[in-house]
Design a protein around this motif. Structure first.
Motif, PDB file in Angstrom:
ATOM      1  N   HIS A   1       0.835  -1.198   0.000  1.00  0.00           N
ATOM      2  CA  HIS A   1       0.000   0.000   0.000  1.00  0.00           C
ATOM      3  C   HIS A   1       0.874   1.254   0.000  1.00  0.00           C
ATOM      4  N   ARG A   2       0.474   2.210  -0.838  1.00  0.00           N
ATOM      5  CA  ARG A   2       1.225   3.464  -0.957  1.00  0.00           C
ATOM      6  C   ARG A   2       0.234   4.623  -1.102  1.00  0.00           C
ATOM      7  N   ARG A   3       0.501   5.721  -0.387  1.00  0.00           N
ATOM      8  CA  ARG A   3      -0.300   6.927  -0.510  1.00  0.00           C
ATOM      9  C   ARG A   3       0.636   8.133  -0.496  1.00  0.00           C
ATOM     10  N   ALA A   4       0.416   9.064  -1.423  1.00  0.00           N
ATOM     11  CA  ALA A   4       1.270  10.246  -1.528  1.00  0.00           C
ATOM     12  C   ALA A   4       0.685  11.440  -0.789  1.00  0.00           C
ATOM     13  N   THR A   5      -0.378  11.220  -0.038  1.00  0.00           N
ATOM     14  CA  THR A   5      -0.992  12.299   0.731  1.00  0.00           C
ATOM     15  C   THR A   5      -1.821  11.675   1.847  1.00  0.00           C
ATOM     16  N   ALA A   6      -2.134  12.465   2.854  1.00  0.00           N
ATOM     17  CA  ALA A   6      -3.084  12.003   3.861  1.00  0.00           C
ATOM     18  C   ALA A   6      -4.441  11.803   3.189  1.00  0.00           C
ATOM     19  N   THR A   7      -5.234  10.883   3.707  1.00  0.00           N
ATOM     20  CA  THR A   7      -6.502  10.539   3.070  1.00  0.00           C
ATOM     21  C   THR A   7      -7.675  10.839   3.993  1.00  0.00           C
ATOM     22  N   ALA A   8      -8.854  10.892   3.405  1.00  0.00           N
ATOM     23  CA  ALA A   8     -10.078  11.061   4.187  1.00  0.00           C
ATOM     24  C   ALA A   8     -10.403   9.752   4.901  1.00  0.00           C
ATOM     25  N   PRO A   9     -11.122   9.806   6.024  1.00  0.00           N
ATOM     26  CA  PRO A   9     -11.527   8.585   6.719  1.00  0.00           C
ATOM     27  C   PRO A   9     -12.417   7.714   5.821  1.00  0.00           C
ATOM     28  N   ILE A  10     -12.154   6.419   5.814  1.00  0.00           N
ATOM     29  CA  ILE A  10     -12.897   5.487   4.969  1.00  0.00           C
ATOM     30  C   ILE A  10     -13.397   4.321   5.819  1.00  0.00           C
ATOM     31  N   PRO A  11     -14.695   4.055   5.850  1.00  0.00           N
ATOM     32  CA  PRO A  11     -15.196   2.870   6.548  1.00  0.00           C
ATOM     33  C   PRO A  11     -14.741   1.606   5.820  1.00  0.00           C
ATOM     34  N   CYS A  12     -14.268   0.622   6.555  1.00  0.00           N
ATOM     35  CA  CYS A  12     -13.834  -0.639   5.962  1.00  0.00           C
ATOM     36  C   CYS A  12     -13.875  -1.719   7.038  1.00  0.00           C
ATOM     37  N   ILE A  13     -13.549  -2.926   6.651  1.00  0.00           N
ATOM     38  CA  ILE A  13     -13.532  -4.044   7.596  1.00  0.00           C
ATOM     39  C   ILE A  13     -12.135  -4.648   7.590  1.00  0.00           C
ATOM     40  N   TYR A  14     -11.485  -4.647   8.741  1.00  0.00           N
ATOM     41  CA  TYR A  14     -10.180  -5.294   8.883  1.00  0.00           C
ATOM     42  C   TYR A  14     -10.398  -6.761   9.246  1.00  0.00           C
ATOM     43  N   SER A  15      -9.737  -7.654   8.522  1.00  0.00           N
ATOM     44  CA  SER A  15      -9.855  -9.087   8.765  1.00  0.00           C
ATOM     45  C   SER A  15      -8.651  -9.597   9.540  1.00  0.00           C
TER      46      SER A  15
END
Length: 304
Positions: A37-51
């Protein structure tokens, strides 16, 4: 020994991830169950499910809202999730010059059970107190041995011919180190035969395979060998939401992926995940993701 962000080993891990992620995004790899995983900026909060799995940050930082707690973890730390958890997550530290770099290794419950059976039995875990509840997520510093194993697993991406033979061995070593290190307590609660955590884990695994079916609490409680009231209580204590809320999240997350990856329209996606009413689907989607389906998918594509 704590691995600080400027340690040579962590720098090597970051370099390996950067080499195999040329742009922002999530990247599957030839190593089974490993994504980068790579991101070049801070991101908005995203709902997801961690397994069930181990997330590792090699550079940057992340913030996760779990139940009512905010978890910050950064370079040199790993997050072990022992059971599916609905969370709201965002990259909190990342830039073009120093992008967020992370990896996720999804773990197999059967492999954990088999590995644990071959190790000396640990002391029995203390029962969860009302104050602490069930520990299902742990963030800790990466110990040198675990970091070394993660580096070697990533290193196999440069030797694809050896992945089939060596990846399973390194993944087993990682599980051994998780069972023997600071993450052991959360895994012990999962492995304890007949424990509420294990019963809920099995129920969640069934739900993930059958989320298009109508939700029947009595049937799920019977599957978990609990009364309906006890099942609801343990499910919320361990997962953090009610069975109904979790069931909705499974459906909505799958629909979101279908619309994003297969360009399906709202009605088609809603039907495939079990909704009979597209309008009800849109209302529930908006409550979870903060925007109607079409607007949300357009926003995700625009932001990569």
């Amino acid at each position: 020994m704590i691995q600080h962000p400027d340690s040579p080993s962590l720098a090597t891990l970051a370099s390996l991830i950067a080499r195999h992620t040329k742009a922002s995004g999530d990247f599957p790899t030839l190593v089974p169950n490993l994504t980068l995983h790579r991101r070049a900026t801070a991101t908005a909060p995203i709902p997801c499910i961690y397994s069930l799995g181990l997330g590792v940050i090699a550079q940057g930082g992340k913030q996760v809202l779990l139940h009512d707690s905010v978890i910050d973890y950064r370079a040199g730390q790993g997050m072990l999730t022992s059971i599916d958890q609905p969370v709201v997550a965002r990259v909190s530290e990342g830039s073009v010059a120093e992008p967020f770099l992370g990896m996720m290794l999804t773990l197999d419950m059967h492999q954990i059970l088999q590995t644990a059976a071959q190790m000396p039995p640990p002391p029995p875990p203390p029962p969860p107190s009302r104050a602490s509840g069930y520990r299902t997520v742990v963030v800790d510093e990466l110990q040198p041995g675990l970091l070394s194993a993660l580096e070697r697993l990533l290193g196999l991406l440069d030797e694809p011919a050896l992945i089939a033979q060596l990846a399973p061995l390194i993944q087993q070593e990682i599980i051994v180190r998780l069972l023997a290190g600071p993450y052991s307590l959360v895994l012990q609660q999962l492995l304890a035969v007949g424990s509420p955590t294990q019963q809920i884990f099995r129920t969640v695994a069934w739900l993930k395979q059958n989320f298009t079916e109508p939700l029947r609490i009595d049937d799920l409680a019977q599957r978990a060998h609990m009364s309906p009231s006890s099942f609801r209580q343990h499910f919320r204590a361990i997962i953090g939401v009610s069975p109904l809320q979790f069931h909705k999240q499974l459906r909505l997350q799958e629909a979101r992926q279908l619309m994003l990856s297969q360009n399906l329209d709202v009605g088609r996606a809603a039907g495939l995940v079990g909704y009979e009413s597209a309008s009800q689907f849109s209302r529930e989607y908006s409550r979870v993701f903060g925007a109607p389906p079409q607007r949300d998918i357009r926003r995700m594509r625009e932001t990569g």
